[in-house]
Every structure is written in C-alpha cells, then in structure tokens.
Write a protein that holds these residues in place. Structure first.
Motif, mmCIF file in Angstrom:
data_model
loop_
_atom_site.group_PDB
_atom_site.id
_atom_site.type_symbol
_atom_site.label_atom_id
_atom_site.label_comp_id
_atom_site.label_asym_id
_atom_site.label_seq_id
_atom_site.Cartn_x
_atom_site.Cartn_y
_atom_site.Cartn_z
ATOM 1 N N LEU A 133 71.827 8.134 -145.347
ATOM 2 C CA LEU A 133 71.854 9.591 -145.502
ATOM 3 C C LEU A 133 71.690 9.912 -146.968
ATOM 4 N N ILE A 134 70.825 10.860 -147.279
ATOM 5 C CA ILE A 134 70.641 11.299 -148.654
ATOM 6 C C ILE A 134 70.871 12.804 -148.700
ATOM 7 N N ARG A 135 71.662 13.233 -149.650
ATOM 8 C CA ARG A 135 72.011 14.645 -149.752
ATOM 9 C C ARG A 135 70.979 15.368 -150.620
ATOM 10 N N SER A 136 70.972 16.669 -150.511
ATOM 11 C CA SER A 136 69.934 17.464 -151.182
ATOM 12 C C SER A 136 70.015 17.378 -152.701
ATOM 13 N N ASN A 137 71.183 17.011 -153.231
ATOM 14 C CA ASN A 137 71.312 16.899 -154.689
ATOM 15 C C ASN A 137 71.054 15.472 -155.188
ATOM 16 N N GLU A 138 70.628 14.602 -154.284
ATOM 17 C CA GLU A 138 70.280 13.223 -154.645
ATOM 18 C C GLU A 138 68.767 13.053 -154.605
ATOM 19 N N ARG A 139 68.260 12.181 -155.453
ATOM 20 C CA ARG A 139 66.809 11.957 -155.491
ATOM 21 C C ARG A 139 66.434 10.596 -154.928
ATOM 22 N N GLU A 140 67.349 9.648 -155.017
ATOM 23 C CA GLU A 140 67.027 8.305 -154.545
ATOM 24 C C GLU A 140 68.318 7.623 -154.101
ATOM 25 N N LYS A 141 68.171 6.789 -153.079
ATOM 26 C CA LYS A 141 69.321 6.050 -152.590
ATOM 27 C C LYS A 141 68.852 4.697 -152.069
ATOM 28 N N HIS A 142 69.697 3.680 -152.274
ATOM 29 C CA HIS A 142 69.342 2.324 -151.875
ATOM 30 C C HIS A 142 70.384 1.782 -150.915
ATOM 31 N N SER A 143 69.907 0.944 -149.988
ATOM 32 C CA SER A 143 70.814 0.205 -149.126
ATOM 33 C C SER A 143 70.121 -1.093 -148.741
ATOM 34 N N GLY A 144 70.506 -2.173 -149.382
ATOM 35 C CA GLY A 144 69.852 -3.459 -149.115
ATOM 36 C C GLY A 144 68.375 -3.394 -149.444
ATOM 37 N N ARG A 145 67.515 -3.666 -148.462
ATOM 38 C CA ARG A 145 66.066 -3.624 -148.681
ATOM 39 C C ARG A 145 65.482 -2.223 -148.439
ATOM 40 N N LEU A 146 66.319 -1.262 -148.225
ATOM 41 C CA LEU A 146 65.864 0.100 -147.974
ATOM 42 C C LEU A 146 65.999 0.943 -149.234
ATOM 43 N N ARG A 147 64.968 1.746 -149.469
ATOM 44 C CA ARG A 147 65.018 2.710 -150.564
ATOM 45 C C ARG A 147 64.521 4.042 -150.013
ATOM 46 N N VAL A 148 65.334 5.059 -150.174
ATOM 47 C CA VAL A 148 64.984 6.390 -149.705
ATOM 48 C C VAL A 148 64.885 7.316 -150.897
ATOM 49 N N THR A 149 63.836 8.124 -150.913
ATOM 50 C CA THR A 149 63.698 9.150 -151.931
ATOM 51 C C THR A 149 63.650 10.518 -151.255
ATOM 52 N N LEU A 150 64.029 11.510 -152.001
ATOM 53 C CA LEU A 150 64.014 12.881 -151.503
ATOM 54 C C LEU A 150 63.471 13.789 -152.590
ATOM 55 N N ASP A 151 62.473 14.577 -152.227
ATOM 56 C CA ASP A 151 61.901 15.562 -153.142
ATOM 57 C C ASP A 151 62.047 16.927 -152.475
ATOM 58 N N THR A 152 63.070 17.660 -152.854
ATOM 59 C CA THR A 152 63.326 18.944 -152.194
ATOM 60 C C THR A 152 62.277 19.993 -152.562
ATOM 61 N N SER A 153 61.626 19.832 -153.704
ATOM 62 C CA SER A 153 60.589 20.806 -154.087
ATOM 63 C C SER A 153 59.370 20.679 -153.189
ATOM 64 N N LYS A 154 59.110 19.458 -152.719
ATOM 65 C CA LYS A 154 57.989 19.211 -151.806
ATOM 66 C C LYS A 154 58.436 19.152 -150.355
ATOM 67 N N LYS A 155 59.743 19.265 -150.138
ATOM 68 C CA LYS A 155 60.311 19.156 -148.794
ATOM 69 C C LYS A 155 59.826 17.876 -148.123
ATOM 70 N N SER A 156 60.055 16.770 -148.791
ATOM 71 C CA SER A 156 59.613 15.495 -148.243
ATOM 72 C C SER A 156 60.551 14.383 -148.645
ATOM 73 N N SER A 157 60.533 13.332 -147.844
ATOM 74 C CA SER A 157 61.335 12.140 -148.093
ATOM 75 C C SER A 157 60.490 10.932 -147.739
ATOM 76 N N SER A 158 60.795 9.812 -148.374
ATOM 77 C CA SER A 158 60.127 8.579 -148.007
ATOM 78 C C SER A 158 61.147 7.479 -147.801
ATOM 79 N N LEU A 159 60.828 6.577 -146.894
ATOM 80 C CA LEU A 159 61.635 5.388 -146.625
ATOM 81 C C LEU A 159 60.778 4.174 -146.945
ATOM 82 N N LEU A 160 61.262 3.361 -147.865
ATOM 83 C CA LEU A 160 60.577 2.128 -148.243
ATOM 84 C C LEU A 160 61.399 0.947 -147.760
#
Lengths: 110, 114
Positions: free
Chosen positions: A48-75
């Motif tokens: 879970l990534i909150r709106s005030n966060e830009r990036e979060k990691h968990s093991g081999r997972l990396r999640v980014t959030l760009d609220t200006s573009k209303k988009s997220s990515s899962l790597l």
C-alpha cells in the motif's frame, strides 16, 4: 465505475528480467494498493502506498506513485516463475471502499 | 492462521434455486466485503459491511442479499439464481477499511448457474 486501470493487460518476460506494470486512475486518492492473484486463488495484498508517498519497496517489489499524473507503477525485479500471476491495483473510493482495476496478467517464461 | 474461510468452494445451481455463500474471518476485522470476479471484468463489489450490524450496497447488488451475522461472519444469499450470476465470488475482510493496510481475501467460491 472503474477507478484504476492497469497497463498492459498481459505481459510475458523471461525469468530473471524485470517486470513493470502500470496503473492509472481518475480521481484523487488517499492510497493505492497492489494485489497479486495466482490462478484459481484469492487475491493477496502486496503493498500500500499513500498519497503523500512517492516510492515504496518490499523485497523485490518497488511501487511508485505520481499523484500529478494519477498513475502508479509496480516493478518486480529479477522475476521468477512463481511471479506468474495477475496483478491488480486498487484505489480507495467513497464510503470506505476500494475499487479494483481489471488486472495485468504476468507470465514468466523459463 | 485460517484468515478468511469461504464455503462452499464449488457449487452448481439450477436457474431459480437459492443458496447462501458463507464467509468467516478470524482476524477480528471490522469490515467485510463480497466481490464477484468475471473474466475481463476484474473484481466488482456486491455488498460490504463496514462494521457489525451495518451493510451497504456496492457496485452490483441486484439479485443478492447479505447478512452480517456477527463480527466474524458475513453471508451472501442468492434468492433466485440466474445464469448471469455465474461467477467466482470472493469474500474479504479488513481491519481499517479503505484507509488501512489491505484486504485479506478468501480462496473463492466458483458458482455455475445452469
């Protein structure tokens, strides 16, 4: 009413490669979540990534959030056969609900 | 560590028959949810219960009823099954709802209405 939409719908990569999938949403959010679903099973919460966060990691997972573009990515780095699954993003909506996208089907090739 | 338990796992109904899908969680979660999953449609919320004693409609409630029997159990009833209700049904629970740390899902009930 679909809030999140994953892209691509399907993805096939070689084992060991990185897999990236994206989620776009329409209205402002408080948080965004990613889930995995193995064939014939229930969904499993990944991160879970909150709106005030830009990036979060968990093991081999990396999640980014760009609220200006209303988009997220899962790597997913260094993919394994066990990563073969469908991946869903989910965004919070009104009335204490979350809304799921239609998912990305990831297939890891040996 | 059972989590969310759904019964039955598989069911075949004839059009017009009724049945109840059972869901129980042992994590003391406040919120519980019923979703259906159809090919190419993702998960759609049928009903949810933010706390014991309350239930609310989701995106696709028609043809369904729910009962939050107690904090642990949340059942979904089909009064008169229709072929359009052929789907995989998932129950989920959450401690903090949409603002919290994620939902825990059951393994699903695969329902076929003929």
């Amino acid at each position: 009413s679909q809030q999140g939409e994953e892209d691509p719908q399907a993805l096939s990569i070689q084992e060991g490669e990185n897999a990236t999938m994206n989620c776009s949403y329409k209205t402002s959010i408080n948080n965004l979540q990613w889930y995995r679903q193995n064939s014939g099973r229930g969904l499993v919460h990944l991160i879970l990534i909150r709106s005030n966060e830009r990036e979060k990691h968990s093991g081999r997972l990396r999640v980014t959030l760009d609220t200006s573009k209303k988009s997220s990515s899962l790597l997913i780095t260094a993919s394994r056969a066990a990563d073969t699954a469908s991946y869903f993003c989910a965004t919070d909506a009104r009335d204490d609900k979350i809304i799921f996208g239609k998912g990305t089907r990831l297939h890891i090739l040996p | 560590n059972a989590g969310v338990t759904q019964t039955p796992k598989f069911q075949v109904l004839k059009t017009g028959q009724s049945m109840t899908l059972q869901c129980a969680q042992d994590m003391n979660h406040n919120s519980m949810y019923w979703y259906r999953q159809d090919p190419g449609m993702g998960l759609r919320l049928i009903y949810y219960s933010a706390s014991e004693g309350t239930t609310d409609k989701g995106e696709v409630p028609n043809g369904y009823n729910v009962s939050r029997l107690n904090k642990r159990e949340f059942s979904l009833r089909l009064e008169s099954a229709a072929p359009s209700q052929t789907s995989v049904y998932f129950c989920a629970s959450s401690e903090l709802g949409a603002t919290g740390g994620g939902y825990t899902f059951g393994s699903g009930t695969r329902l076929t209405v003929v």
